[in-house]
Design an enzyme around this catalytic site. Structure first.
Site, PDB file in Angstrom:
ATOM      1  CG  ASP A  38       1.708  -4.452   1.994  1.00 35.82           C
ATOM      2  OD1 ASP A  38       1.054  -4.881   1.036  1.00 35.82           O
ATOM      3  OD2 ASP A  38       2.698  -3.716   1.859  1.00 35.82           O
ATOM      4  CG  HIS A  39      -2.447  -4.991   7.203  1.00 32.66           C
ATOM      5  ND1 HIS A  39      -3.488  -4.083   7.305  1.00 32.66           N
ATOM      6  CD2 HIS A  39      -1.313  -4.245   7.130  1.00 32.66           C
ATOM      7  CE1 HIS A  39      -2.995  -2.851   7.295  1.00 32.66           C
ATOM      8  NE2 HIS A  39      -1.688  -2.928   7.185  1.00 32.66           N
TER       9      HIS A  39
END
Length: 529
Positions: A465-466
């Site tokens: 999720d980065h």
């Protein structure tokens, strides 16, 4: 006669980055409009949604998933064409994805920003750490970060690092029992445990209460001790900014001189609205920002918009320790092992960070036992025993930017407003693959040192999720989208407030850096207006 504008600055997106930029400008007396595709929801409603949800491990489940404002776990939202199922947990509502981000607030270290110069791979940042450092301080103050001022976050255990001009706003929380036991047994064998700087209040701060250890950081902090972007969306409103929800931006309009003159947004009713401003900040997340630029045919003279997509693609380890360690008390994450964050090895393979997960494991334990056919009183006994001994390590790898890893508007899938959704192509590169054996060596050692029994040590590649790289920063307009100011090369009044500008991923969560860059961009705009 002076030209009339609807605002000095229009900010598209109300997450942590956009809201901090908007607040910075509004606080200095500039007229600001914030556009948000989603809605504004009170914390109590999200908590209630979580309590009533049957999908407790789906962190997007308590949040709205509107036909005109999808969250990213909606199967229709992202079509994947690469070898990896890229599906980060992004949200669309006031405050954005920081409602469930777990609040890791790391700084990059100077070497992370010069990876090409030092190690011959990837890209350098077009700025020095020292230029960003004062804005890291501002970001930490805004987010209310607690952290250790003595840790060497490079993992070398030599001196406090990276350099700081001011201490963290708050002292770190006490170490959980889990962290203490792993640090004692694994750390004593040369593994460097580093406290995770965290945007979680350890004392009352900016109307937020001190953390009471609910262990619900993901999907929602029930009391608001953990920072979310909605805090600065409200601060911006309190300082005169206008927040417009249910407003999906779908076009940036160019003027005759190349400047952006207007943004067009669409409401769920189908109504289209055009707004003008002197400056524009696109602060949608790292997938939606390039999508808007590509749909608008702006800022892409380099053909780099949407390309160079990076995540901290990772792997995981789960095992049962030979002693109770009581995972699930306190914050969902507290720190990790940083031996492989920096060094000459980065010439050949990716940096690695091992994070110690600390969420309550009972559901995972129960599901596994039930699948094994355990029921009744024996199930209850085994859940109690295994949950107490359960250990999870979440490992991330440094990714390099590649033009073929990209996001584009999906010509075949549109939302209820008729706006394209997303098509993503993502492959894990050889640089990451070459680092995996070293992570697996560490896994084996962790299990050995804890007298463990392996539950899972071959998870395959996992999302983290980065989102970085998709509107990449550089010092050459031929191969980047924005300069060191986060100003687009092609349009002097268009700035991008997104972690998508980050050109070198390192191994740390990018949100604090994104906020620092956004505040810096807002300061630049304020001086020019």
């Amino acid at each position: 006669m002076s030209k009339h504008y609807d605002a000095d600055v229009i900010v598209i997106g109300s997450g942590a980055l956009g809201s901090n930029a908007a607040h910075t400008l509004a606080q200095k007396g500039k007229s600001v409009i914030i556009l948000e595709a989603g809605e504004k929801i009170p914390r109590w409603k999200i908590v209630e949604n979580f309590r009533n949800s049957s999908k407790k491990e789906n962190y997007n489940s308590p949040y709205p998933n509107q036909p005109w404002a999808h969250h990213s776990y909606d199967d229709a939202y992202i079509e994947n064409t690469g070898s990896f199922d890229f599906r980060p947990g992004m949200l669309k509502l006031v405050g954005g994805t920081t409602w469930h981000w777990a609040a890791a607030a790391w700084r990059y270290i100077p070497n992370d920003m010069k990876i090409k110069s030092l190690y011959g791979v990837g890209r350098d940042w077009p700025m020095e750490y020292s230029e960003l450092e004062p804005y890291y301080v501002k970001a930490e103050l805004n987010l209310g970060v607690c952290g250790s001022n003595s840790d060497d976050q490079s993992g070398q255990a030599q001196r406090p690092w990276p350099p700081r001009s001011a201490p963290y706003p708050m002292e770190p929380e006490a170490e959980t029992y889990l962290f203490q036991r792993l640090k004692d047994r694994i750390g004593s064998q040369g593994f460097h445990f580093i406290h995770e700087p965290n945007a979680r209040a350890t004392k009352p701060y900016d109307s937020r209460p001190a953390c009471s250890g609910n262990n619900n950081c993901m999907p929602v902090c029930p009391i608001g001790a953990m920072y979310s972007g909605h805090v600065h969306a409200q601060h911006a409103e309190d300082n005169g900014a206008k927040l417009i929800t249910d407003a999906t931006a779908y076009k940036l309009e160019k003027g005759s001189n190349g400047d952006i003159v207007a943004v067009h947004y669409r409401r769920s009713t189908g109504e289209d609205v055009r707004l003008t401003a002197k400056y524009f900040i696109v602060a949608a997340h790292g997938l939606e920002t390039p999508k808007l630029l590509l749909m608008s045919d702006v800022a892409n003279s380099s053909d780099q918009v949407g390309r160079n997509l990076m995540d901290h693609t990772g792997v995981g380890l789960t095992f049962l320790a030979d002693e109770p360690v009581w995972m699930g008390r306190g914050a969902v994450q507290q720190g990790g092992i940083f031996n492989r964050r920096d060094g000459e090895f980065r010439q050949d393979y990716a940096a690695v960070k091992h994070a110690i997960s600390n969420g309550v494991p009972n559901m995972k334990v129960a599901r596994r036992l039930i699948e094994q056919g355990v029921f009744g009183k024996k199930l209850d006994e085994k859940i109690r025993h295994q949950a107490a001994h359960w250990v999870e390590v979440s490992t991330v790898f440094e990714m390099l930017p590649h033009a073929n890893n990209r996001v584009q508007p999906n010509p075949d899938r549109k939302d209820a407003l008729g706006i394209p959704m997303l098509k993503v192509n993502y492959d894990v590169d050889d640089y990451v693959a070459a680092a995996k054996p070293y992570a697996m060596q560490d896994f084996a050692k962790f299990v050995e040192l804890m007298g463990g029994t392996v539950i899972e040590d071959d998870t395959g590649w996992q999302n983290r999720d980065h989102i970085m790289g998709t509107v990449i920063m550089g010092d050459d307009p031929a191969d980047s989208v924005v300069n060191h100011e986060c100003r687009t090369w092609d349009h002097k009044n268009l700035f991008l407030a997104t972690t998508g500008v980050i050109p070198a991923s390192g191994v740390i969560n990018p949100t604090l850096t994104g906020v620092a860059l956004s505040i810096r961009a807002a300061d630049i705009i304020e001086r020019e207006i």
